[in-house]
Enzyme design. Sequence first.
Site, PDB file in Angstrom:
ATOM      1  N   HIS A  64      37.866  29.264 -27.001  1.00 57.13           N
ATOM      2  CA  HIS A  64      36.948  30.283 -27.094  1.00 57.13           C
ATOM      3  C   HIS A  64      37.150  31.438 -26.167  1.00 57.13           C
ATOM      4  O   HIS A  64      36.816  31.805 -25.055  1.00 57.13           O
ATOM      5  CB  HIS A  64      35.471  29.864 -26.324  1.00 57.13           C
ATOM      6  CG  HIS A  64      34.399  30.718 -26.627  1.00 57.13           C
ATOM      7  ND1 HIS A  64      33.083  30.150 -26.882  1.00 57.13           N
ATOM      8  CD2 HIS A  64      34.227  32.052 -26.898  1.00 57.13           C
ATOM      9  CE1 HIS A  64      31.941  31.242 -27.344  1.00 57.13           C
ATOM     10  NE2 HIS A  64      32.967  32.034 -27.084  1.00 57.13           N
ATOM     11  N   ASP A 155      30.253  33.704 -33.416  1.00 61.59           N
ATOM     12  CA  ASP A 155      29.978  33.915 -32.148  1.00 61.59           C
ATOM     13  C   ASP A 155      29.741  35.421 -31.537  1.00 61.59           C
ATOM     14  O   ASP A 155      30.222  36.390 -32.083  1.00 61.59           O
ATOM     15  CB  ASP A 155      30.970  33.290 -31.261  1.00 61.59           C
ATOM     16  CG  ASP A 155      30.855  33.424 -29.696  1.00 61.59           C
ATOM     17  OD1 ASP A 155      29.812  33.153 -29.389  1.00 61.59           O
ATOM     18  OD2 ASP A 155      31.516  34.051 -29.101  1.00 61.59           O
ATOM     19  N   HIS A 235      29.614  26.926 -25.707  1.00 64.73           N
ATOM     20  CA  HIS A 235      29.056  27.272 -24.427  1.00 64.73           C
ATOM     21  C   HIS A 235      27.679  26.719 -24.130  1.00 64.73           C
ATOM     22  O   HIS A 235      26.763  27.708 -23.769  1.00 64.73           O
ATOM     23  CB  HIS A 235      29.313  28.799 -23.992  1.00 64.73           C
ATOM     24  CG  HIS A 235      28.661  29.675 -25.302  1.00 64.73           C
ATOM     25  ND1 HIS A 235      27.581  29.460 -26.006  1.00 64.73           N
ATOM     26  CD2 HIS A 235      29.330  30.841 -25.700  1.00 64.73           C
ATOM     27  CE1 HIS A 235      27.423  30.587 -26.799  1.00 64.73           C
ATOM     28  NE2 HIS A 235      28.499  31.477 -26.722  1.00 64.73           N
ATOM     29  N   ASN A 281      25.739  35.677 -22.044  1.00 65.25           N
ATOM     30  CA  ASN A 281      25.001  34.998 -22.851  1.00 65.25           C
ATOM     31  C   ASN A 281      25.723  33.778 -23.705  1.00 65.25           C
ATOM     32  O   ASN A 281      26.839  33.857 -24.071  1.00 65.25           O
ATOM     33  CB  ASN A 281      24.704  36.036 -24.168  1.00 65.25           C
ATOM     34  CG  ASN A 281      23.653  35.529 -25.004  1.00 65.25           C
ATOM     35  OD1 ASN A 281      22.848  34.886 -24.885  1.00 65.25           O
ATOM     36  ND2 ASN A 281      23.606  35.972 -26.391  1.00 65.25           N
ATOM     37  N   ASP A 308      35.002  31.083 -22.727  1.00 68.24           N
ATOM     38  CA  ASP A 308      34.252  32.308 -23.228  1.00 68.24           C
ATOM     39  C   ASP A 308      34.836  33.559 -22.543  1.00 68.24           C
ATOM     40  O   ASP A 308      33.797  34.440 -22.316  1.00 68.24           O
ATOM     41  CB  ASP A 308      32.797  32.280 -23.312  1.00 68.24           C
ATOM     42  CG  ASP A 308      31.951  33.108 -24.050  1.00 68.24           C
ATOM     43  OD1 ASP A 308      32.538  34.075 -24.853  1.00 68.24           O
ATOM     44  OD2 ASP A 308      30.525  33.066 -23.857  1.00 68.24           O
TER      45      ASP A 308
HETATM   46  O1  DOR Z   1      28.320  36.608 -23.062  1.00 72.66           O
HETATM   47  C1  DOR Z   1      28.925  36.502 -24.197  1.00 72.66           C
HETATM   48  N1  DOR Z   1      30.028  37.554 -24.490  1.00 72.66           N
HETATM   49  N2  DOR Z   1      28.314  35.781 -25.195  1.00 72.66           N
HETATM   50  C2  DOR Z   1      28.806  35.881 -26.336  1.00 72.66           C
HETATM   51  O2  DOR Z   1      28.408  34.900 -27.000  1.00 72.66           O
HETATM   52  C3  DOR Z   1      29.512  36.987 -26.856  1.00 72.66           C
HETATM   53  C4  DOR Z   1      30.454  37.538 -25.675  1.00 72.66           C
HETATM   54  C5  DOR Z   1      31.109  38.920 -25.986  1.00 72.66           C
HETATM   55  O3  DOR Z   1      31.754  38.877 -26.948  1.00 72.66           O
HETATM   56  O4  DOR Z   1      31.088  39.813 -25.015  1.00 72.66           O
HETATM   57 ZN    ZN Z   2      28.725  33.017 -27.659  1.00 72.76          ZN
END
Ligand code: DOR
Ligand code: ZN
Length: 438
Positions: A64, A155, A235, A281, A308
């Site tokens: 991720h 995502d 996540h 998120n 992430d």
């Molecule tokens: O915190 C996040 N940032 N959650 C996500 O699902 C997308 C990601 C982003 O692309 O910045």
């Molecule tokens: Zn996400």
Amino acid sequence: MAEGPLKLCVMGGTLVDSTGVRRGDVCITGDVIVEVGADLEPPAGSTVLDASGCLVTPGLVDLHTHLRQPGAEEAETVETGSRAAALGGYTAVVAMPNTDPPVDNGAVVAEVLELSKNALVEVGVAGAITVGRAGERLSLMRELAALGVKLFTDDGNGVQDGGLMRRACEYAAGLGVTLAQHCEDERIAGYGVMNEGVWSSKLGLRGTPAAAEDTMVARDISLARLTGAKVHFMHLSCASSVELVRLAKAEGLSVTAEVTPHHMVLTDDLVRDYDPVFKVNPPLRGVDDVAAIRRGLRDGTIDAIATDHAPHSPESKQLPFDDAPPGMIGLQTALAVSYDTLLSNENHPSFSQLQEFFALFTSRPARIAGLSAQGGPLSKGSIANICVFDPDERWTVESDSQASRSRNTPFAGRSLKGRVRHCILRGEPTVVDAVALR
Ligand code: DOR
Ligand code: ZN
């Protein structure tokens, strides 16, 4: 005279992979491991990397990563993101498709693959489930799969329409690919910017309850049961989601799950100063959720630790909390943060603890991503993708010395025990003594 293929030996470390834990040296010729054993003699002309005191593992695989190319090069590029990854011990990342344009057709897959040709890690490209990630029509999944896309995700958003997700599952089952879900019911989330709870009330910020996540986890478990599709949950942030996955696995469904280092360490009280570096998120949750995530990692409910890694420019992260984009960078800190959290309070982690821990970063995510040259084992004939990690070196995270183009690490100032010393991609060193070679 033409030079032969590069010869490289990694000497004096402790090897950790799916076959076990043992003292050993690894010799590489070209991109292949040619010998593994105790007290090897490096062949003439070989480069020797010292691994004494270190754990030698297959290169890490991140399921991720947001590399932001094309479209948000001010935040990250394939080059800067892959350098951060190599410094973090990774030899492969799966690039998320929420780029601009998004990866919902073959041309964008080809573009990201082209950009990745000289990257410091192997880049697997994830495709969008729906056109434009808009949640209305399925993307050209067959065309994307034919280009090697193995993981599909919208995502940044979850697929809100259950009927459409059912069809995506049916297609995915037919194509043999995996659907990775960002679990968030947007109606329940209701524009929340942090976890719904005591802290959101105190701070006067809109909250997102755990129910926004676990309802989608529950729905997609049902769809996995109905269609036989492989569904991967991204996540996971709360106790109720982990429990649902535990039950689905006990039933034998083909579901897998990842958690991030930040959700296994940080809690929502950190938002108290309204610093957007802690906006992410799904949001940081409470102590019970953190405990449940760690339990899930220990008992095998969670298959992988994924970063992430979500770079955002300093300008955007300086906006007020409500307006700043969610996301944290993580490639350079994931292994150390996780090792520190899960293992370093064990004086001498047992062999099986070490093996289980590194499987979360290597063999399991490699299998989920369908990356066959990754994840080990460290055996004769395998492709030489290797991470050398010193579990005793202490270092302090500095947001300004990250290779990422962005600075949004929530771990700035933290002292961590455990650091990546070397990293090898297809037989070529990418990082030596914690310095990237290009
Ligand atoms: O915190 C996040 N940032 N959650 C996500 O699902 C997308 C990601 C982003 O692309 O910045
Ligand atoms: Zn996400």
